[in-house]
Design a protein around this motif. Structure first.
Motif, PDB file in Angstrom:
ATOM      1  N   SER A  14       0.883  -1.418   0.204  1.00 55.63           N
ATOM      2  CA  SER A  14      -0.247   0.038   0.058  1.00 55.63           C
ATOM      3  C   SER A  14       0.676   1.304   0.152  1.00 55.63           C
ATOM      4  O   SER A  14       0.267   2.242   0.364  1.00 55.63           O
ATOM      5  CB  SER A  14      -0.936  -0.201   1.060  1.00 55.63           C
ATOM      6  OG  SER A  14      -0.128  -0.053   2.631  1.00 55.63           O
ATOM      7  N   GLY A  15       1.509   1.167  -0.021  1.00 61.43           N
ATOM      8  CA  GLY A  15       2.678   2.215  -0.529  1.00 61.43           C
ATOM      9  C   GLY A  15       3.366   2.597  -1.761  1.00 61.43           C
ATOM     10  O   GLY A  15       2.529   1.849  -2.623  1.00 61.43           O
ATOM     11  N   ASN A  16       4.381   3.805  -1.537  1.00 61.84           N
ATOM     12  CA  ASN A  16       3.801   4.710  -2.863  1.00 61.84           C
ATOM     13  C   ASN A  16       5.537   3.725  -3.667  1.00 61.84           C
ATOM     14  O   ASN A  16       6.661   3.998  -3.184  1.00 61.84           O
ATOM     15  CB  ASN A  16       4.341   5.854  -3.197  1.00 61.84           C
ATOM     16  CG  ASN A  16       4.463   6.301  -4.203  1.00 61.84           C
ATOM     17  OD1 ASN A  16       5.428   5.950  -5.358  1.00 61.84           O
ATOM     18  ND2 ASN A  16       4.484   7.608  -4.187  1.00 61.84           N
ATOM     19  N   ALA A  17       5.447   2.274  -4.699  1.00 62.06           N
ATOM     20  CA  ALA A  17       6.824   2.130  -5.058  1.00 62.06           C
ATOM     21  C   ALA A  17       7.788   3.248  -5.297  1.00 62.06           C
ATOM     22  O   ALA A  17       9.352   2.729  -5.200  1.00 62.06           O
ATOM     23  CB  ALA A  17       6.685   1.309  -6.164  1.00 62.06           C
ATOM     24  N   LYS A  18       6.909   4.280  -6.150  1.00 67.69           N
ATOM     25  CA  LYS A  18       8.338   5.160  -6.815  1.00 67.69           C
ATOM     26  C   LYS A  18       9.088   5.936  -5.697  1.00 67.69           C
ATOM     27  O   LYS A  18      10.069   6.084  -5.679  1.00 67.69           O
ATOM     28  CB  LYS A  18       7.533   6.650  -7.716  1.00 67.69           C
ATOM     29  CG  LYS A  18       8.460   6.290  -8.877  1.00 67.69           C
ATOM     30  CD  LYS A  18       7.255   6.976 -10.121  1.00 67.69           C
ATOM     31  CE  LYS A  18       8.417   7.883 -11.111  1.00 67.69           C
ATOM     32  NZ  LYS A  18       7.250   8.168 -12.184  1.00 67.69           N
ATOM     33  N   ARG A  19       8.453   6.114  -4.591  1.00 63.97           N
ATOM     34  CA  ARG A  19       8.910   6.997  -3.136  1.00 63.97           C
ATOM     35  C   ARG A  19       9.727   6.614  -2.411  1.00 63.97           C
ATOM     36  O   ARG A  19      10.438   6.903  -1.368  1.00 63.97           O
ATOM     37  CB  ARG A  19       7.919   7.918  -3.001  1.00 63.97           C
ATOM     38  CG  ARG A  19       7.355   9.142  -3.922  1.00 63.97           C
ATOM     39  CD  ARG A  19       8.052  10.060  -3.998  1.00 63.97           C
ATOM     40  NE  ARG A  19       7.934  10.901  -5.598  1.00 63.97           N
ATOM     41  CZ  ARG A  19       8.829  11.788  -6.047  1.00 63.97           C
ATOM     42  NH1 ARG A  19      10.253  12.042  -5.525  1.00 63.97           N
ATOM     43  NH2 ARG A  19       9.194  11.928  -6.999  1.00 63.97           N
ATOM     44  N   THR A  20       9.153   5.022  -1.549  1.00 58.41           N
ATOM     45  CA  THR A  20       9.727   4.998  -1.066  1.00 58.41           C
ATOM     46  C   THR A  20      11.109   3.528  -1.301  1.00 58.41           C
ATOM     47  O   THR A  20      11.217   2.946  -1.899  1.00 58.41           O
ATOM     48  CB  THR A  20       8.999   3.390  -0.514  1.00 58.41           C
ATOM     49  OG1 THR A  20       7.038   3.672  -0.169  1.00 58.41           O
ATOM     50  CG2 THR A  20       9.036   2.280   0.786  1.00 58.41           C
ATOM     51  N   THR A  21      12.009   4.173  -0.264  1.00 58.70           N
ATOM     52  CA  THR A  21      13.603   3.892  -0.842  1.00 58.70           C
ATOM     53  C   THR A  21      14.262   2.356   0.242  1.00 58.70           C
ATOM     54  O   THR A  21      13.259   1.877   1.399  1.00 58.70           O
ATOM     55  CB  THR A  21      14.135   4.862  -0.347  1.00 58.70           C
ATOM     56  OG1 THR A  21      14.256   5.125   0.839  1.00 58.70           O
ATOM     57  CG2 THR A  21      14.331   6.380  -1.076  1.00 58.70           C
TER      58      THR A  21
END
Lengths: 155, 143
Positions: free
Chosen positions: B67-74
């Motif tokens: 449910s996270g943001n794959a582009k923004r989660t490092t």
């Protein structure tokens, strides 16, 4: 470089021209916080006269420059076979997240490949997570070289 | 660089779920793939849930989804959930730190730490999946 490439987001990628100086200075200032008119004027002059090795490209839409990229092929420096270097890339704040950087890098890499170069390198400040992330997402990984520096007069 | 088992497992789970955004995966499916016990995985998934990176649907046919943001989660975002103190001034109170040699050693260790942090901060979940997909293409071409 004579080809003008129309991209999927209606940006045109073309060689930078002296008339682009103001836009390039402004975009770079948005990114770096410093106004470097003389540096960019010299770069434009240098790379418009050596278009076989150096590539200074801009992305344009409706006669407005949305971004630029500067790269060059260098051979045997640091013992490395010929490879393409990305020296600078900048995208106007108004055009972030529109794929401008990717299209510019695609175009630059295409020029490198046309010149039979099969590797591209760049150097980014460790603290610049945004730019690092951009190049990482493009597929770039750490290379075999490590950058070292010395504060002159410190020993 | 070594990661704790829970951290590594969390990264596997997040990447596996993010790689299949249209699918819910059960705890048993994830545990089996990465050869860990369901109990161990439960705690990890709970922590990931609290961090907003996964959500669970209970009941038959339920499971976890990213449910996270794959582009923004490092990678660093995930690691910090499980090892929050890993990069905080390592050896702050270690004996000998205040000596010349202690300071010199820390200078070099800090340099290594900075490089690791820059790498982990710049690789997103999406980038990891792109790297995986490219490696799969390369290995299938090679083999």
């Amino acid at each position: 470089m004579s080809a003008i490439e129309k991209t999927r987001h209606d940006f045109t990628i073309r060689g930078a021209e002296p008339g682009d100086l103001g836009a390039i200075v402004e975009i770079d200032q948005q990114v770096s916080g410093a106004k470097k008119t003389r540096y960019w004027r010299d770069a434009l002059e240098l790379y418009s006269s050596h278009r076989d090795k150096g590539f200074f490209l801009v992305a344009e839409r409706e006669h407005r420059v949305a971004g630029f990229i500067l790269g060059e092929i260098r051979a045997w420096e640091f013992g490395s076979p010929p490879c393409g270097w990305v020296y600078a890339i900048g995208v106007a704040r108004a055009n972030l997240l529109e794929g401008v950087g990717t299209q510019l890098l695609d175009a630059l890499c295409a020029h490198f490949q046309k010149a039979n170069v099969d590797k591209v390198r760049t150097m980014i400040a460790r603290q610049d997570h945004e730019l690092l992330s951009f190049f990482r997402s493009y597929g770039m990984m750490a290379g075999p070289y490590q950058q070292l520096e010395l504060e002159l007069g410190s020993h | 660089m070594n990661l704790q088992r829970a951290t590594r497992l969390a990264l596997y789970a997040v990447l596996e779920l993010a790689d299949q955004p249209d699918k819910q995966l059960s705890r048993a499916e994830i545990a089996e793939k990465f050869e860990v016990s369901g109990n161990h995985l439960s705690k990890v998934m709970r922590d990931l849930g609290k961090a907003g990176l996964v959500e669970a649907v209970r009941g038959v046919g339920g499971g976890y989804w990213f449910s996270g943001n794959a582009k923004r989660t490092t990678l660093m975002d995930v690691i910090k959930i499980f090892e929050p103190a890993r990069f905080e001034n390592a050896g702050e109170r270690e004996p000998g730190k205040a000596t010349d040699l202690g300071r010199t050693l820390n200078l070099v260790l800090d340099e290594i730490n900075e490089t690791i942090q820059a790498t982990l901060n710049s690789i997103s979940i999406q980038t990891m999946l792109q790297i995986k997909n490219r490696s799969m293409i390369h290995s299938s071409r090679g083999g």
